[in-house]
Structures are given as structure tokens and as C-alpha cells.
Design a protein around this motif. Structure first.
Motif, PDB file in Angstrom:
ATOM      1  N   PHE A  32       0.834  -1.199   0.000  1.00  0.00           N
ATOM      2  CA  PHE A  32       0.000   0.000   0.000  1.00  0.00           C
ATOM      3  C   PHE A  32       0.874   1.257   0.000  1.00  0.00           C
ATOM      4  N   ALA A  33       1.898   1.252   0.841  1.00  0.00           N
ATOM      5  CA  ALA A  33       2.795   2.409   0.927  1.00  0.00           C
ATOM      6  C   ALA A  33       3.488   2.668  -0.401  1.00  0.00           C
ATOM      7  N   LEU A  34       3.972   1.622  -1.050  1.00  0.00           N
ATOM      8  CA  LEU A  34       4.639   1.806  -2.341  1.00  0.00           C
ATOM      9  C   LEU A  34       3.688   2.358  -3.393  1.00  0.00           C
ATOM     10  N   LEU A  35       2.464   1.849  -3.420  1.00  0.00           N
ATOM     11  CA  LEU A  35       1.473   2.364  -4.367  1.00  0.00           C
ATOM     12  C   LEU A  35       1.146   3.827  -4.070  1.00  0.00           C
ATOM     13  N   ALA A  36       1.024   4.171  -2.788  1.00  0.00           N
ATOM     14  CA  ALA A  36       0.730   5.552  -2.407  1.00  0.00           C
ATOM     15  C   ALA A  36       1.892   6.480  -2.753  1.00  0.00           C
ATOM     16  N   ILE A  37       3.111   6.036  -2.495  1.00  0.00           N
ATOM     17  CA  ILE A  37       4.298   6.839  -2.812  1.00  0.00           C
ATOM     18  C   ILE A  37       4.362   7.115  -4.310  1.00  0.00           C
ATOM     19  N   GLU A  38       4.099   6.088  -5.098  1.00  0.00           N
ATOM     20  CA  GLU A  38       4.105   6.258  -6.555  1.00  0.00           C
ATOM     21  C   GLU A  38       3.028   7.251  -6.990  1.00  0.00           C
ATOM     22  N   LYS A  39       1.848   7.147  -6.394  1.00  0.00           N
ATOM     23  CA  LYS A  39       0.739   8.038  -6.746  1.00  0.00           C
ATOM     24  C   LYS A  39       1.034   9.478  -6.315  1.00  0.00           C
ATOM     25  N   ILE A  40       1.652   9.656  -5.142  1.00  0.00           N
ATOM     26  CA  ILE A  40       2.017  10.996  -4.667  1.00  0.00           C
ATOM     27  C   ILE A  40       2.992  11.637  -5.644  1.00  0.00           C
ATOM     28  N   GLY A  41       3.981  10.851  -6.076  1.00  0.00           N
ATOM     29  CA  GLY A  41       4.884  11.315  -7.119  1.00  0.00           C
ATOM     30  C   GLY A  41       5.865  12.408  -6.719  1.00  0.00           C
ATOM     31  N   ASP A  42       6.071  12.602  -5.434  1.00  0.00           N
ATOM     32  CA  ASP A  42       6.976  13.652  -4.966  1.00  0.00           C
ATOM     33  C   ASP A  42       7.797  13.090  -3.815  1.00  0.00           C
ATOM     34  N   ALA A  43       9.097  12.949  -4.025  1.00  0.00           N
ATOM     35  CA  ALA A  43       9.968  12.327  -3.032  1.00  0.00           C
ATOM     36  C   ALA A  43       9.983  13.101  -1.719  1.00  0.00           C
ATOM     37  N   ASP A  44      10.036  14.424  -1.781  1.00  0.00           N
ATOM     38  CA  ASP A  44      10.088  15.220  -0.555  1.00  0.00           C
ATOM     39  C   ASP A  44       8.813  15.058   0.273  1.00  0.00           C
ATOM     40  N   VAL A  45       7.662  15.072  -0.388  1.00  0.00           N
ATOM     41  CA  VAL A  45       6.394  14.863   0.316  1.00  0.00           C
ATOM     42  C   VAL A  45       6.368  13.463   0.926  1.00  0.00           C
ATOM     43  N   SER A  46       6.774  12.476   0.157  1.00  0.00           N
ATOM     44  CA  SER A  46       6.770  11.094   0.634  1.00  0.00           C
ATOM     45  C   SER A  46       7.709  10.900   1.813  1.00  0.00           C
ATOM     46  N   LEU A  47       8.886  11.482   1.739  1.00  0.00           N
ATOM     47  CA  LEU A  47       9.832  11.388   2.855  1.00  0.00           C
ATOM     48  C   LEU A  47       9.284  12.080   4.101  1.00  0.00           C
ATOM     49  N   GLY A  48       8.612  13.198   3.925  1.00  0.00           N
ATOM     50  CA  GLY A  48       7.990  13.880   5.041  1.00  0.00           C
ATOM     51  C   GLY A  48       6.909  13.029   5.703  1.00  0.00           C
ATOM     52  N   LEU A  49       6.152  12.314   4.879  1.00  0.00           N
ATOM     53  CA  LEU A  49       5.123  11.428   5.414  1.00  0.00           C
ATOM     54  C   LEU A  49       5.725  10.253   6.169  1.00  0.00           C
ATOM     55  N   VAL A  50       6.824   9.714   5.651  1.00  0.00           N
ATOM     56  CA  VAL A  50       7.530   8.627   6.362  1.00  0.00           C
ATOM     57  C   VAL A  50       7.971   9.130   7.734  1.00  0.00           C
ATOM     58  N   ASP A  51       8.564  10.306   7.770  1.00  0.00           N
ATOM     59  CA  ASP A  51       9.014  10.873   9.050  1.00  0.00           C
ATOM     60  C   ASP A  51       7.851  11.125   9.998  1.00  0.00           C
ATOM     61  N   ALA A  52       6.736  11.653   9.476  1.00  0.00           N
ATOM     62  CA  ALA A  52       5.568  11.920  10.309  1.00  0.00           C
ATOM     63  C   ALA A  52       5.001  10.615  10.874  1.00  0.00           C
ATOM     64  N   ALA A  53       4.967   9.577  10.061  1.00  0.00           N
ATOM     65  CA  ALA A  53       4.456   8.287  10.524  1.00  0.00           C
ATOM     66  C   ALA A  53       5.372   7.701  11.595  1.00  0.00           C
ATOM     67  N   ARG A  54       6.681   7.829  11.398  1.00  0.00           N
ATOM     68  CA  ARG A  54       7.639   7.354  12.398  1.00  0.00           C
ATOM     69  C   ARG A  54       7.478   8.093  13.711  1.00  0.00           C
TER      70      ARG A  54
END
Length: 59
Positions: A32-54
Motif C-alpha cells: 500500500f505504501a509503495l502504491l501511495a508513494i508512486e501516486k504521490i509522485g513527490d519524493a520530498d512529500v513522501s519522505l515527510g510522510l515517512v518521518d511523520a508516521a515514524r
């Protein structure tokens, strides 16, 4: 996304993990995370979400 839509998506996510079982939940969440990351399409946004989830994981 409205609160009702967010609730519907979260409910579907939880029900799907329950249906798949505890052993399959981590693989499902990873996919699910990989599909969402691909759909988001922005590495900085995705990295921010990873940090927020952590940061929220210990609560």
C-alpha cells in the motif's frame, strides 16, 4: 477529502488488514505504501510522510 471520505478509506484499510490476517498485514501495508508513494509522485512529500508516521508510531 472530507472527514467522511477519510473515515471510509481508513475503515476499508483496517477491514482489509483484518481479512488478510496478522501475518499478511505488514506485506499489505508495504505494498500500500509503495502504491501511495508512486501516486504521490513527490519524493520530498513522501519522505515527510515517512518521518511523520515514524514520529507518531510511539504514541
Amino acid at each position: 477529502m472530507t472527514d467522511a471520505e477519510l473515515d471510509a478509506v481508513y475503515t476499508r484499510l483496517c477491514k482489509t488488514m483484518t481479512e488478510l490476517g496478522e501475518a499478511s498485514a505488514p506485506l499489505f501495508l508495504a505494498r500500500f505504501a509503495l502504491l501511495a508513494i508512486e501516486k504521490i509522485g513527490d519524493a520530498d512529500v513522501s519522505l515527510g510522510l515517512v518521518d511523520a508516521a515514524r514520529d507518531g508510531a510511539g504514541e
